[in-house]
Design a protein around this motif. Structure first.
Motif: not given
Length: 394
Positions: A81-85, A58-61, A71-77, A179-182
């Motif tokens: 499709g992010s395979p992890v929360p 998981s990722v916490l920002v 934070c808002d932009v990373l969460e939005l993008l 990392l394939g999150l966005v």
């Protein structure tokens, strides 16, 4: 009495230079260059080492204040499709579930913000992977070094987090993309830099107020009480940033919302005391200003509500959901105009979601800065903010 924006002031480069003590406009104009520099600085820092090159559990920002939009932009993008929360934390405590399998991203322009610094330190203590973005030779950089994490410098000349946004955001998105999150890679960031350059060129100080889109928007917002509304998730992030910039830079109390969730609470304000419709039963007839009002007898006019509607680019394929969203946005705008509310719209140009978002953010960032200057305010320095810092020791 409604505020007065002096357009001659924002058309005078000498007047701007006298007021803008920290060259806020210049800082905003470097946004595209910040993105390109961030790509290079990320490579120099070894961004490929983030989380050992493996996808975390998981990722916490963590970011706040002027860099909170990271934070808002990373969460939005990441959401589609992010395979992890991917989760957001503004301040301590660090959630109990964070451990060695997780990645914590801490962002602070100065490298000294208490919240991100404490979260990074606690993440390091628990053995979590760590990515920090901020000033070099700062406490945040030291935490990353001690934890064998990756620290990415934001470069020189970054005076405030509001004007250093893209130095903070680009490395975070680049690492998340690796990392394939966005869905963000170097080419997307370069396209974003081009869009930021285009907005900066259109909003340059030498462009006259009647053709400069940011100056026009500032003039529209000046006499009123701004409400910023995004027509969806992407524009909603831009709306939150715009409201923050209007308050912090232009000292204009502003609220923000996002459709469809906030439609009712925004439209309800069209009946309120900051509209022409107040007391006119606006739900049943078009509101009109009182042409017989005498400012000498009745007193000066009160500030009126101004709706800043941020609209995303039209989709390539008009799905049922997209059509419903457009219809709702149109209905809100129509209701506002019928209530006598001034409406300004900023529509995103087509492109990758990050590119579209960048255009909206850049336009409203420039508008908030021109609004401050037109009101005779230094966009970077607030005596009350400085006084608060003295009172609290921050």
């Amino acid at each position: 009495m409604a505020p007065y924006l002096d357009e001659s002031r924002i058309d005078s480069e000498e007047a701007i230079a006298a007021l803008d003590s920290r060259q806020t406009l210049r800082g905003l104009a470097t946004a595209g260059a910040q993105v390109r520099e961030a790509i290079d600085l990320s490579a120099m820092a070894g961004i490929e080492r983030v989380s050992g090159g493996e996808r975390p559990r998981s990722v916490l920002v963590a970011s706040l204040g002027g860099s909170a939009v990271v934070c808002d932009v990373l969460e939005l993008l990441a959401e589609p499709g992010s395979p992890v929360p991917v989760s957001v934390r503004r301040n301590v405590p660090l959630p109990g579930w964070v451990g060695p399998l997780d990645l914590v991203i801490a962002v602070s322009q100065s490298g000294r913000a208490a919240g991100p610094l404490a979260l990074a330190a606690e993440a390091a203590r628990r053995g979590a992977s760590l990515l920090t973005v901020g000033a070099s030779e700062s406490p945040l950089a030291d935490v990353a070094a001690q934890a064998r994490g990756v620290h990415i410098d934001i470069g020189r000349g970054r005076t405030t987090s509001r004007t250093a946004l893209w130095s903070l955001l680009a490395p975070v998105l680049l690492s998340a993309g690796r990392l394939g999150l966005v869905d963000v890679d170097e080419q997307v960031l370069l396209d974003t830099a081009d869009r930021l350059d285009a907005v900066a060129e259109a909003a340059r100080p030498s462009s006259d107020a009647f053709v400069n889109p940011a100056k026009v928007l500032a003039a529209d917002l000046a006499p009123g009480v701004p409400v910023v509304l995004g027509d969806g998730a992407l524009s909603g992030v831009a709306a939150g940033r715009a409201a923050s910039m209007l308050a912090r830079t232009a000292r204009m109390p502003a609220t923000s919302g996002e459709l469809p969730d906030d439609a009712a609470q925004i439209v309800a304000c069209f009946d309120g005391p900051f509209t022409v419709a107040y007391g006119q039963n606006a739900g049943h007839r078009r509101a009109t200003a009182d042409i017989f009002a005498d400012p000498y007898l009745d007193g000066p006019a009160l500030p009126r509500l101004v709706l800043l509607m941020l609209r995303d680019a039209a989709p390539d394929q008009l799905t049922r959901e997209a059509a419903q969203a457009i219809a709702l946005t149109d209905a809100v705008v129509e209701a506002a105009r019928e209530a006598g509310v001034t409406v300004s719209e900023v529509r995103a140009e087509p492109g990758h979601p990050l590119v579209r978002l960048a255009g909206q953010i850049a336009t409203t960032d420039f508008a908030a800065t021109y609004l401050a200057l037109g009101l005779g305010l230094d966009p970077a320095v607030s005596s009350h903010v400085a006084d608060l810092a003295d009172r609290t020791g921050r």
